[in-house]
Design a protein around this motif. Structure first.
Motif, PDB file in Angstrom:
ATOM      1  N   LEU A  53      68.135  34.865  57.573  1.00  9.09           N
ATOM      2  CA  LEU A  53      67.762  34.060  56.412  1.00  9.09           C
ATOM      3  C   LEU A  53      66.277  34.285  56.156  1.00  9.09           C
ATOM      4  N   LEU A  54      65.965  34.810  54.988  1.00  9.02           N
ATOM      5  CA  LEU A  54      64.624  35.298  54.688  1.00  9.02           C
ATOM      6  C   LEU A  54      63.992  34.542  53.530  1.00  9.02           C
ATOM      7  N   GLY A  59      58.371  37.847  44.864  1.00 14.48           N
ATOM      8  CA  GLY A  59      58.351  36.423  44.589  1.00 14.48           C
ATOM      9  C   GLY A  59      59.224  35.981  43.434  1.00 14.48           C
ATOM     10  N   GLN A  60      59.952  36.915  42.795  1.00 16.82           N
ATOM     11  CA  GLN A  60      60.839  36.507  41.703  1.00 16.82           C
ATOM     12  C   GLN A  60      62.014  35.686  42.240  1.00 16.82           C
ATOM     13  N   VAL A  61      62.461  35.984  43.451  1.00 17.44           N
ATOM     14  CA  VAL A  61      63.390  35.110  44.182  1.00 17.44           C
ATOM     15  C   VAL A  61      62.696  34.702  45.475  1.00 17.44           C
ATOM     16  N   GLN A  62      63.048  33.537  45.973  1.00 17.99           N
ATOM     17  CA  GLN A  62      62.337  33.013  47.137  1.00 17.99           C
ATOM     18  C   GLN A  62      63.129  33.092  48.441  1.00 17.99           C
ATOM     19  N   ALA A  69      69.695  36.266  52.158  1.00 20.86           N
ATOM     20  CA  ALA A  69      70.351  36.513  53.441  1.00 20.86           C
ATOM     21  C   ALA A  69      70.696  37.996  53.481  1.00 20.86           C
ATOM     22  N   GLU A  70      70.298  38.661  54.552  1.00 15.82           N
ATOM     23  CA  GLU A  70      70.515  40.110  54.616  1.00 15.82           C
ATOM     24  C   GLU A  70      70.795  40.535  56.043  1.00 15.82           C
ATOM     25  N   SER A  71      71.457  41.681  56.196  1.00 14.15           N
ATOM     26  CA  SER A  71      71.803  42.191  57.524  1.00 14.15           C
ATOM     27  C   SER A  71      70.545  42.431  58.351  1.00 14.15           C
ATOM     28  N   ILE A  72      70.711  42.329  59.659  1.00 16.55           N
ATOM     29  CA  ILE A  72      69.573  42.329  60.571  1.00 16.55           C
ATOM     30  C   ILE A  72      68.695  43.584  60.494  1.00 16.55           C
ATOM     31  N   PRO A  73      69.230  44.811  60.517  1.00 13.68           N
ATOM     32  CA  PRO A  73      68.328  45.973  60.575  1.00 13.68           C
ATOM     33  C   PRO A  73      67.294  46.009  59.453  1.00 13.68           C
ATOM     34  N   GLN A  74      67.763  45.849  58.216  1.00 12.65           N
ATOM     35  CA  GLN A  74      66.838  45.886  57.086  1.00 12.65           C
ATOM     36  C   GLN A  74      65.916  44.671  57.102  1.00 12.65           C
ATOM     37  N   ALA A  75      66.474  43.514  57.418  1.00 20.61           N
ATOM     38  CA  ALA A  75      65.662  42.296  57.473  1.00 20.61           C
ATOM     39  C   ALA A  75      64.572  42.408  58.531  1.00 20.61           C
ATOM     40  N   ALA A  76      64.929  42.930  59.697  1.00 20.75           N
ATOM     41  CA  ALA A  76      63.965  43.039  60.795  1.00 20.75           C
ATOM     42  C   ALA A  76      62.821  43.975  60.430  1.00 20.75           C
ATOM     43  N   ALA A  91      61.385  36.059  58.238  1.00 20.69           N
ATOM     44  CA  ALA A  91      62.699  35.668  58.748  1.00 20.69           C
ATOM     45  C   ALA A  91      62.587  34.282  59.374  1.00 20.69           C
ATOM     46  N   LEU A  92      63.398  33.347  58.873  1.00 24.06           N
ATOM     47  CA  LEU A  92      63.354  31.967  59.366  1.00 24.06           C
ATOM     48  C   LEU A  92      64.409  31.699  60.435  1.00 24.06           C
TER      49      LEU A  92
END
Length: 322
Positions: free
Chosen positions: A127-128, A196-199, A202-209, A219-220
């Motif tokens: 959750l980003l 910042g257009q969206v705040q 939720a995204e898969s771990i590899p790209q999020a990390a 990442a929260l």
């Protein structure tokens, strides 16, 4: 008379033993159908497992791509195949449990038209938020969004996908009112999250990390029950106060309905053997998936429990495709 009876019984027994001793399943190459183009995450997962699988089964395992309609084309291909275990489908969360709720005229029913063979991986999400948002953890974000109903946007890779539905589940769990902004893929959604257009996203771990470590997003929490090795300092949503909030994507193999039980057991056992390999586990983690084997019966139970959860999320989201 007794001698003839004995000889006949002996001959029958020998014949039965001979039949049992003949080479059984598999008797020819096994085809694994993927309902998406080559080169994607499912393809990587298939390649990782099929190399080892053919060593266990003693037959070549070939991957066949039947892309189209969110995996539906590939699913139909397998549904219509002979139920002898020589044609399998590798599918993701969308094909197995989201599509049945998302498409009003879907040509297959997961639990009716397929026989579960093995779940092989789970894919938690992160959750980003945009890093400029004045929040450092999930409780702070929930408080921030609650104070601004309808003013916080979340992006996704498209209507009805997992990156859309996980935030919908998050909204249900927290009572938040956030506005969904669908994109054509995760790349433009990430661009707008960083801008910042969206705040929220939720995204898969590899790209999020990767983006989290670069400071481009924050990442929260992760949506798995346990913390993820790629984001060891990021707590789970459960740790952050969302009781029982475990929502993960998954990969699994299925065969056509009616596949014989002994063939299902043979395939399930073969996947179990492959999944015990440390090399396979390490490479799977590197690809961003958590090794999470379930045999045929347990996988069937898992699917039966997951389908209503995702159906509720689809209904709540209002997404519908034809």
């Amino acid at each position: 008379m007794r001698l003839r009876t004995w000889l006949a019984a002996a001959a029958l027994a020998c014949t039965s033993i001979a039949v049992l001793a003949q080479p059984g399943f598999p008797s020819r190459p096994i085809r694994v159908v993927i309902g998406f183009p080559a080169g994607g995450p499912l393809d990587q997962h298939a390649r990782l497992l099929t190399d080892k699988l053919q060593g266990v089964l003693g037959q070549p395992v070939v991957v066949d791509y039947k892309a189209g309609a969110g995996g539906t084309v590939g699913a139909q291909e397998v549904m219509k195949a002979a139920p002898d275990g020589h044609t399998l489908m590798l599918a993701n969360t969308g094909v197995m449990v989201i599509n049945p709720a998302l498409y009003s005229r879907l040509p297959y029913a997961t639990l009716k038209d397929f026989t579960p063979i093995a779940r092989t991986a789970m894919q938690p999400l992160a959750l980003l938020v945009n890093p400029k948002l004045p929040v450092q953890n999930l409780p702070e974000f929930i408080a921030y969004a609650k104070a601004r109903p309808g003013q916080v946007n979340f992006g996704s890779a498209g209507n009805g996908g997992i990156s859309h539905l996980v935030p919908e589940m998050f909204k249900m769990a927290t009572g938040l009112f956030m506005v969904h902004i669908p994109y054509r893929g995760s790349a433009p959604a990430f661009t707008d999250l960083m801008g910042g257009q969206v705040q929220f996203m939720a995204e898969s771990i590899p790209q999020a990390a990767a983006y989290h470590k670069q400071g481009k997003v924050r990442a929260l929490a992760v949506t798995s029950r346990e913390r993820n090795p790629a984001l060891p300092d990021v707590p789970t949503a459960i740790e952050s106060g969302l009781k029982n909030f475990e929502v993960v994507g998954f990969y699994g193999f299925l065969a056509p309905a009616g596949t014989p039980r002994d063939v299902v057991a043979r395939l399930s056992d073969a996947f179990g053997q492959v999944m015990q390999s440390p090399e396979v586990k390490n490479r799977m983690v590197a690809q961003g998936a958590d090794p999470a084997f379930l045999g045929a019966d347990a996988f069937a139970g898992f699917l039966a429990a997951e389908m209503p959860r995702w159906a509720v999320a689809v209904k709540q989201s209002g997404a519908k495709l034809d």
